[in-house]
Design a protein around this motif. Structure first.
Motif, mmCIF file in Angstrom:
data_model
loop_
_atom_site.group_PDB
_atom_site.id
_atom_site.type_symbol
_atom_site.label_atom_id
_atom_site.label_comp_id
_atom_site.label_asym_id
_atom_site.label_seq_id
_atom_site.Cartn_x
_atom_site.Cartn_y
_atom_site.Cartn_z
ATOM 1 N N ARG A 6 0.789 -1.321 -0.128
ATOM 2 C CA ARG A 6 0.268 0.120 -0.070
ATOM 3 C C ARG A 6 0.849 1.149 0.074
ATOM 4 O O ARG A 6 0.572 2.224 -0.608
ATOM 5 C CB ARG A 6 -0.852 0.047 1.197
ATOM 6 N N SER A 7 1.985 1.328 0.714
ATOM 7 C CA SER A 7 2.676 2.343 0.966
ATOM 8 C C SER A 7 3.693 2.431 -0.322
ATOM 9 O O SER A 7 3.897 3.609 -0.859
ATOM 10 C CB SER A 7 3.832 2.468 2.016
ATOM 11 N N TYR A 31 1.131 4.432 -2.816
ATOM 12 C CA TYR A 31 1.107 5.719 -2.408
ATOM 13 C C TYR A 31 2.443 6.338 -2.780
ATOM 14 O O TYR A 31 2.284 7.779 -3.308
ATOM 15 C CB TYR A 31 1.119 5.889 -0.963
ATOM 16 N N CYS A 66 -2.420 11.535 3.857
ATOM 17 C CA CYS A 66 -3.066 10.379 3.653
ATOM 18 C C CYS A 66 -3.627 9.880 4.888
ATOM 19 O O CYS A 66 -4.434 9.132 5.155
ATOM 20 C CB CYS A 66 -2.255 9.139 2.931
ATOM 21 N N ASN A 67 -2.431 9.870 5.854
ATOM 22 C CA ASN A 67 -2.855 9.026 7.372
ATOM 23 C C ASN A 67 -3.619 10.077 7.992
ATOM 24 O O ASN A 67 -4.589 9.441 8.603
ATOM 25 C CB ASN A 67 -1.425 9.098 8.124
ATOM 26 N N LEU A 91 -6.311 11.804 6.544
ATOM 27 C CA LEU A 91 -7.497 11.436 5.949
ATOM 28 C C LEU A 91 -8.073 10.297 6.214
ATOM 29 O O LEU A 91 -9.185 10.049 6.739
ATOM 30 C CB LEU A 91 -7.411 11.816 4.345
ATOM 31 N N ARG A 92 -7.274 9.178 6.373
ATOM 32 C CA ARG A 92 -7.701 7.856 6.726
ATOM 33 C C ARG A 92 -8.157 7.767 8.086
ATOM 34 O O ARG A 92 -9.229 7.223 8.652
ATOM 35 C CB ARG A 92 -6.413 6.657 6.513
ATOM 36 N N LYS A 93 -7.564 8.550 9.190
ATOM 37 C CA LYS A 93 -8.012 8.526 10.571
ATOM 38 C C LYS A 93 -9.259 9.131 10.580
ATOM 39 O O LYS A 93 -10.044 8.572 11.513
ATOM 40 C CB LYS A 93 -6.649 9.297 11.386
ATOM 41 N N LEU A 106 -11.716 9.272 8.229
ATOM 42 C CA LEU A 106 -12.728 8.496 7.642
ATOM 43 C C LEU A 106 -12.817 7.380 8.650
ATOM 44 O O LEU A 106 -14.186 6.876 8.659
ATOM 45 C CB LEU A 106 -12.095 8.090 6.495
ATOM 46 N N ASN A 107 -11.947 6.926 9.280
ATOM 47 C CA ASN A 107 -12.132 5.868 10.199
ATOM 48 C C ASN A 107 -12.783 6.318 11.738
ATOM 49 O O ASN A 107 -13.718 5.518 12.244
ATOM 50 C CB ASN A 107 -10.621 5.209 10.731
#
Lengths: 146, 170
Positions: free
Chosen positions: B5-6, B9, B161-162, B164-166, B168-169
């Motif tokens: 995944r990274s 990215y 990205c981290n 936004l991911r956080k 969204l979670n």
């Protein structure tokens, strides 16, 4: 992630003068250096206030400085155009003198605004990166004095 | 072992910065060409010239001419931008996309010194630079600055990205 409350002071202190300076035609003799210098100043002030400076802090403080400078430049340009005083960067009198401008329109100014809203923060961010690189080692050496 | 995944990215972030640099440098060549073609292309050319005037003095005597029209930036700026493109292309082969390490600050200082000395001594009237010197000093700065700007961009992209991911979670 960067604490945006801590960014306000360095961004405004460096962004407002950068915006004011951007309307001086002579400043373009320095190419893009002036914008990079204010991005650097923003990173320096952030380091001075918080005591730490990571690369992402430098990028974000520099980019926001560029954004503030862009907003100031646009406001001043619109004022200059409206009151027809001074030389506005958006009027581009120096460009007209060189004979490479074919005319001005609202669409033209809109396009310029859309491009510069990206360009100003990019160059500010580059200044922030330079600031972070040059000031980060100093921070480490301060922590581990010989 | 690289996290797939990274790795994805990294490639996405690197492609974004490379495309932006290619677009930027292409506009430098396209502007004089469109001015030469004329017609509706003249307006596009005008927009490019005008937008670069925020970043460069655009003096004809310090610019390269393509098809009878000068480039929208001086030779020093052109050297920086094309050098940056060379540096960006070379970056993954020399440093790899996984590393976020920024080179030592002295490399940046060495890159800034030739442009600084050349530009400053000319600005204060001590001497007059030449177009060859402008290109060389600008290219040195452009190539080396890519090794600072590309990893910084990759790092900020990671953070975004981290973040936004956080969000969204949550």
């Amino acid at each position: 992630m960067v604490d945006f409350n801590k960014l306000q002071k360095p961004v405004l202190i460096s962004g407002i003068p950068a915006g004011l300076i951007s309307v001086i035609p002579f400043i373009h003799c320095l190419c893009c250096v002036w914008l990079i210098l204010f991005g650097f100043l923003s990173a320096y002030l952030f380091k001075k206030d918080t005591g730490t400076l990571e690369i992402e802090d430098g990028v974000i403080s520099g980019a926001l400085t560029g954004l503030v400078a862009f907003v100031i430049m646009m406001i001043l340009s619109i004022i200059f155009i409206f009151f027809k005083v001074g030389i506005s960067p958006l009027m581009g009198e120096d460009m007209a003198m060189q004979g490479i401008m074919s005319g001005f329109s609202l669409l033209f100014i809109l396009f310029t605004g859309l491009i510069q809203i990206i360009v100003f923060p990019i160059f500010g961010a580059i200044g922030g990166i330079i600031g972070a690189v040059l000031l980060k080692d100093k921070e480490l050496s301060e922590q581990n004095p010989r | 072992m690289i996290n797939p995944r990274s790795r994805r990215y990294n490639i996405t972030a690197y492609t974004m910065i490379l495309l932006a640099v290619v677009l930027w440098d292409t506009s430098l060549v396209v502007a004089p060409y469109f001015a030469y073609v004329g017609g509706i292309y003249q307006s596009i050319s005008d927009i490019i010239y005008f937008n670069f005037h925020f970043l460069c003095h655009q003096m004809p005597e310090r610019s390269l001419f393509i098809l009878g029209n000068k480039m929208p930036v001086c030779l020093r700026c052109a050297g920086i931008y094309f050098g940056f493109l060379i540096g960006t292309i070379a970056y993954p082969f020399i440093r790899g996309l996984e590393t976020r390490d920024i080179p030592h600050k002295w490399i940046l200082i060495i890159a800034l010194l030739p442009v600084g000395i050349d530009g400053l001594t000319q600005l204060v009237g001590l001497r007059q630079s030449t177009n060859d010197l402008r290109v060389v000093t600008g290219t040195i700065l452009g190539v080396l600055s890519a090794f600072f700007i590309v990893p910084a961009f990759l790092q900020v992209y990671d953070e975004m990205c981290n973040f936004l991911r956080k969000k969204l979670n949550d």
